[in-house]
Write a protein that holds these residues in place. Sequence first.
Motif, PDB file in Angstrom:
ATOM      1  N   PHE A 268      22.153  31.620 -23.572  1.00 38.75           N
ATOM      2  CA  PHE A 268      21.546  30.775 -24.304  1.00 38.75           C
ATOM      3  C   PHE A 268      20.271  31.022 -25.190  1.00 38.75           C
ATOM      4  N   LYS A 269      19.498  32.045 -24.704  1.00 44.34           N
ATOM      5  CA  LYS A 269      18.454  32.729 -24.676  1.00 44.34           C
ATOM      6  C   LYS A 269      17.770  33.932 -26.406  1.00 44.34           C
ATOM      7  N   GLY A 270      17.914  33.752 -27.084  1.00 43.85           N
ATOM      8  CA  GLY A 270      17.734  34.407 -28.440  1.00 43.85           C
ATOM      9  C   GLY A 270      18.365  34.916 -29.159  1.00 43.85           C
TER      10      GLY A 270
ATOM     11  N   THR B  84      22.914  21.507 -32.027  1.00 43.51           N
ATOM     12  CA  THR B  84      22.669  22.268 -34.478  1.00 43.51           C
ATOM     13  C   THR B  84      21.149  21.896 -34.952  1.00 43.51           C
ATOM     14  N   HIS B  85      20.758  22.112 -35.735  1.00 41.36           N
ATOM     15  CA  HIS B  85      19.672  22.210 -36.719  1.00 41.36           C
ATOM     16  C   HIS B  85      20.397  21.494 -37.802  1.00 41.36           C
ATOM     17  N   ASP B  86      21.466  21.612 -37.767  1.00 40.04           N
ATOM     18  CA  ASP B  86      22.501  21.316 -39.174  1.00 40.04           C
ATOM     19  C   ASP B  86      22.807  20.083 -39.561  1.00 40.04           C
TER      20      ASP B  86
ATOM     21  N   PRO C 244      13.877  18.906 -32.756  1.00 39.99           N
ATOM     22  CA  PRO C 244      13.043  19.598 -33.982  1.00 39.99           C
ATOM     23  C   PRO C 244      13.565  20.917 -32.598  1.00 39.99           C
ATOM     24  N   SER C 245      13.145  22.135 -33.098  1.00 42.63           N
ATOM     25  CA  SER C 245      12.849  23.557 -32.383  1.00 42.63           C
ATOM     26  C   SER C 245      11.343  23.095 -31.347  1.00 42.63           C
ATOM     27  N   GLY C 246      12.043  23.367 -29.843  1.00 43.82           N
ATOM     28  CA  GLY C 246      11.461  23.323 -28.430  1.00 43.82           C
ATOM     29  C   GLY C 246      11.086  22.344 -28.192  1.00 43.82           C
ATOM     30  N   SER C 247      12.417  21.496 -28.354  1.00 40.34           N
ATOM     31  CA  SER C 247      12.127  20.051 -27.677  1.00 40.34           C
ATOM     32  C   SER C 247      12.634  20.101 -26.465  1.00 40.34           C
ATOM     33  N   GLY C 248      13.857  20.558 -26.362  1.00 43.50           N
ATOM     34  CA  GLY C 248      14.616  21.037 -25.023  1.00 43.50           C
ATOM     35  C   GLY C 248      15.998  20.591 -24.896  1.00 43.50           C
ATOM     36  N   LYS C 249      16.663  21.397 -26.984  1.00 41.61           N
ATOM     37  CA  LYS C 249      18.207  20.634 -26.541  1.00 41.61           C
ATOM     38  C   LYS C 249      18.458  22.072 -25.516  1.00 41.61           C
ATOM     39  N   THR C 250      18.273  23.707 -25.420  1.00 47.33           N
ATOM     40  CA  THR C 250      18.762  24.504 -25.077  1.00 47.33           C
ATOM     41  C   THR C 250      19.197  23.988 -23.289  1.00 47.33           C
ATOM     42  N   THR C 251      17.496  23.786 -23.262  1.00 46.77           N
ATOM     43  CA  THR C 251      17.861  22.872 -21.859  1.00 46.77           C
ATOM     44  C   THR C 251      18.561  22.332 -21.861  1.00 46.77           C
ATOM     45  N   LEU C 252      18.680  21.140 -22.178  1.00 50.11           N
ATOM     46  CA  LEU C 252      19.444  19.398 -22.080  1.00 50.11           C
ATOM     47  C   LEU C 252      21.099  20.950 -21.356  1.00 50.11           C
TER      48      LEU C 252
ATOM     49  N   SER D 216       6.864  20.808 -19.282  1.00 52.05           N
ATOM     50  CA  SER D 216       8.126  19.954 -18.904  1.00 52.05           C
ATOM     51  C   SER D 216       9.239  19.778 -19.605  1.00 52.05           C
ATOM     52  N   ALA D 217      10.288  20.695 -19.972  1.00 52.08           N
ATOM     53  CA  ALA D 217      10.707  20.954 -20.661  1.00 52.08           C
ATOM     54  C   ALA D 217      12.295  19.491 -21.339  1.00 52.08           C
ATOM     55  N   LEU D 218      11.804  18.501 -19.971  1.00 52.53           N
ATOM     56  CA  LEU D 218      13.104  17.496 -20.081  1.00 52.53           C
ATOM     57  C   LEU D 218      12.277  16.352 -19.172  1.00 52.53           C
TER      58      LEU D 218
ATOM     59  N   THR E 190      11.190  21.070 -15.041  1.00 53.56           N
ATOM     60  CA  THR E 190       9.918  22.224 -15.250  1.00 53.56           C
ATOM     61  C   THR E 190      10.165  23.109 -15.151  1.00 53.56           C
ATOM     62  N   TYR E 191       9.886  23.645 -16.431  1.00 50.69           N
ATOM     63  CA  TYR E 191       9.480  25.860 -16.090  1.00 50.69           C
ATOM     64  C   TYR E 191       8.432  25.873 -15.416  1.00 50.69           C
ATOM     65  N   GLY E 192       8.361  27.431 -14.650  1.00 49.41           N
ATOM     66  CA  GLY E 192       6.859  26.930 -13.813  1.00 49.41           C
ATOM     67  C   GLY E 192       6.235  26.387 -13.535  1.00 49.41           C
TER      68      GLY E 192
HETATM   69  N1  LIG Z   1      12.402  29.751 -19.653  1.00 46.77           N
HETATM   70  C1  LIG Z   1      11.411  29.537 -20.056  1.00 46.77           C
HETATM   71  N2  LIG Z   1      10.044  29.001 -19.561  1.00 46.77           N
HETATM   72  C2  LIG Z   1       9.052  28.506 -19.876  1.00 46.77           C
HETATM   73  N3  LIG Z   1       9.204  28.129 -20.227  1.00 46.77           N
HETATM   74  C3  LIG Z   1      10.683  27.333 -21.880  1.00 46.77           C
HETATM   75  C4  LIG Z   1      11.789  28.157 -21.245  1.00 46.77           C
HETATM   76  N4  LIG Z   1      12.667  27.978 -21.576  1.00 46.77           N
HETATM   77  C5  LIG Z   1      12.400  26.779 -22.326  1.00 46.77           C
HETATM   78  N5  LIG Z   1      11.353  26.924 -22.384  1.00 46.77           N
HETATM   79  C6  LIG Z   1      10.154  25.622 -22.876  1.00 46.77           C
HETATM   80  O1  LIG Z   1      10.870  24.288 -22.547  1.00 46.77           O
HETATM   81  C7  LIG Z   1      10.153  24.076 -23.953  1.00 46.77           C
HETATM   82  C8  LIG Z   1      12.091  23.771 -24.661  1.00 46.77           C
HETATM   83  O2  LIG Z   1      12.386  25.125 -24.652  1.00 46.77           O
HETATM   84  P1  LIG Z   1      14.312  24.890 -25.230  1.00 46.77           P
HETATM   85  O3  LIG Z   1      14.687  25.656 -25.614  1.00 46.77           O
HETATM   86  O4  LIG Z   1      15.350  23.866 -24.682  1.00 46.77           O
HETATM   87  O5  LIG Z   1      13.608  23.982 -26.771  1.00 46.77           O
HETATM   88  P2  LIG Z   1      15.181  24.387 -27.849  1.00 46.77           P
HETATM   89  O6  LIG Z   1      15.742  22.193 -28.646  1.00 46.77           O
HETATM   90  O7  LIG Z   1      16.211  25.034 -27.785  1.00 46.77           O
HETATM   91  O8  LIG Z   1      15.036  24.975 -29.017  1.00 46.77           O
HETATM   92  P3  LIG Z   1      15.239  25.805 -29.915  1.00 46.77           P
HETATM   93  O9  LIG Z   1      15.661  24.772 -31.707  1.00 46.77           O
HETATM   94  O10 LIG Z   1      13.433  26.281 -31.118  1.00 46.77           O
HETATM   95  O11 LIG Z   1      16.254  26.860 -29.831  1.00 46.77           O
HETATM   96  C9  LIG Z   1      10.230  24.653 -24.740  1.00 46.77           C
HETATM   97  O12 LIG Z   1       8.588  24.224 -25.680  1.00 46.77           O
HETATM   98  C10 LIG Z   1      10.369  26.233 -24.723  1.00 46.77           C
HETATM   99  O13 LIG Z   1       9.138  27.076 -25.268  1.00 46.77           O
END
Ligand SMILES: Nc1ncnc2c1ncn2[C@@H]1O[C@H](COP(=O)(O)OP(=O)(O)OP(=O)(O)O)[C@@H](O)[C@H]1O
Lengths: 242, 381
Positions: B379-381, A202-204, A42-50, A22-24, A13-15
């Motif tokens: 991993f951000k942007g 990946t998205h590809d 999809p974008s914003g689904s939580g992949k980078t967080t994972l 709740s990212a994951l 959970t961010y913040g």
């Molecule tokens: N540092 C942060 N603070 C607050 N919210 C965050 C932070 N990082 C990610 N989020 C939120 O957590 C969710 C998941 O983000 P994440 O970057 O993991 O998505 P993603 O699947 O990698 O998206 P993309 O495909 O666009 O890269 C999103 O709603 C994002 O806005």
Amino acid sequence: MQPIVRLSGIGKTYGAGETAVSALVDAELDVFPGEVLLIEGPSGSGKTTLLSILGLLLRPSAGTMSVHGRDVGKMRESELAAIRASVFGFVFQGFNLFPALTALENVSYPMRLKGTSVKSPEAEARRLLELVGLGERMKHLPADLSGGQKQRVAIARALGGDPPVILGDEPTAALDSKTALAVMELLGSLAKQHGRAVVVVTHDPRLERYADRVVRVEDGRVLAPERPSQRTSLAGHERHAA
Amino acid sequence: MWSFARKILMHDKVKFAVAAAGVSMSVMLVLVQIGLYLGFMENASNLIDHSTADVWVTGEGNENFDFAAPMDERVYYRIASTPGVDRAERVVLAFGQFRLASGGNQGVEVVGLERDAELLSPWNVVGGDVRRIHEVDGIAVDRSELPKLGLDGADGGASPGLGARNEITGFRSRIVAMTSGIRSFTTSPFVFTNLETARAYTRTRDDRITYVLVRRAPGTSVDALVARLDRIPGVEAHARPSFSTRTRDYWSSRTGVGTGFFMTAVMGVIVGLVVVGQILYSGTLEHLKEYGTLKAMGAKAGAIVRVILYQALISALVGYVIGGGLSFLVREGVRAAALNVVLSPNLLASTAVLTAVMCSAAAILSIVKVLRLDPASVFKG
Ligand SMILES: Nc1ncnc2c1ncn2[C@@H]1O[C@H](COP(=O)(O)OP(=O)(O)OP(=O)(O)O)[C@@H](O)[C@H]1O
Ligand SMILES: [Mg+2]
């Protein structure tokens, strides 16, 4: 088989309060040696967080996690850094190479900074650059390399110190489609030849043919594998090998 | 890791040049300003430092070397007959008025010496014959003071001014010897002559002297001799080194001359700090992604800090070498203006340390930035 990394019940959970995201949620994931694991969603689904949690760059808010069977939950940042240095190699969408350093230096200096046990980081860097097919470009600066070549340098850098896991967040997104496939193929062959785990976000969907396993993330949830492993693509690896 | 730091630092040539220029400027300001100060201090005590006397005796209560009140000559005889005194010499030191050809007057600091003086005589003699100051109107002056005396290029020869006839406080003078680099702190030119002529030039009574210089007899300690001479009523005795320090301290604290120079030197350090800090910081911001990558890869914080610190130290080294070189050029350049910049080994060494500290301090902001960097940011942007 024993997984290298095991995530169970992981939440992030961010913040806090009203603005909490709740990212994951309750994520389960094991990473096994020698497999190519694709993470889609999809974008914003939580992949980078994972991926960040997997690579010990981000601490989860809930759940447990172990690397080589050791619980990493209560470790200090310096201990996590030491595990990152020995267990994970990272590859990025934007390559993140030092513009002032040659391909060779971009691979050898970080190896030194990581404090690997490699005796001659420079000789090792040469070997790795040969391995990724850049034997002829060692003295070039990043500015004089193509996108695909830059990513190969970054992959060689990630291989420094011989980590058992390579993590990539959209490593092919900045490349044209042909180059993207070649880079993915290189990553795949590294897994096959050296028993490394390769985890790529990946998205590809075309990269799926190099994957043993594809995991989808949707709305912060890691869904069960959609397909069984695609061993059939092995032949393809050999065909494309540089 | 030095080569790593060097390559990152020097990749942007323009930025590196600005950083090096900033440090050079700073180093030069510090060296030249403090060097000038040391030069003035050297002048303040040069008569004392160039004497071979073990002890200087002066009238009681004289705080100021150049403006000391005269004392009775009988003191000299008492000193000369004190046990442990091998040799004693009288010195008259007072101000006179040098009449300029243009009609005005220039104050001069007249130094009257005994015939056969052994404990103090003009040094660095570059022309004429210094023994002739014992002729009735013979004087020795410093080459660098000739413009002040209105005598530059008087005879157009190799030793301009030599042989020039003038008047000091109404008495005739003739330049019979020329020195180089003997300058007073008071900025009034030194005029060396004999005791009698000095008294005439300075309207000092015939039975008055300003200093007695003493050489100790073999087997007598300086401290014991100072204590013994100090007991003579109406006088103060000082060992040469402490008399020198006392004189410098007096001028330094009373005139505040040090403050001005130090202020400029401090400004120089601040300029260097800001320029180097700014350059390092912008370089760090530019490479933030890469530093973050190193952190993500598990590089130790200490190793990354070193990479930044080394960049600061390389800037320090390059700036110090350039700034130091420039300071030596400045020293040669202002020599013509009769300014003395003293670049002592001590000053050079402490400035080197100061430069290293300054550049390291300038790196602090960058170091904090990198230490605070979240490895997950890669991993951000
Ligand atoms: N540092 C942060 N603070 C607050 N919210 C965050 C932070 N990082 C990610 N989020 C939120 O957590 C969710 C998941 O983000 P994440 O970057 O993991 O998505 P993603 O699947 O990698 O998206 P993309 O495909 O666009 O890269 C999103 O709603 C994002 O806005
Ligand atoms: Mg992402």
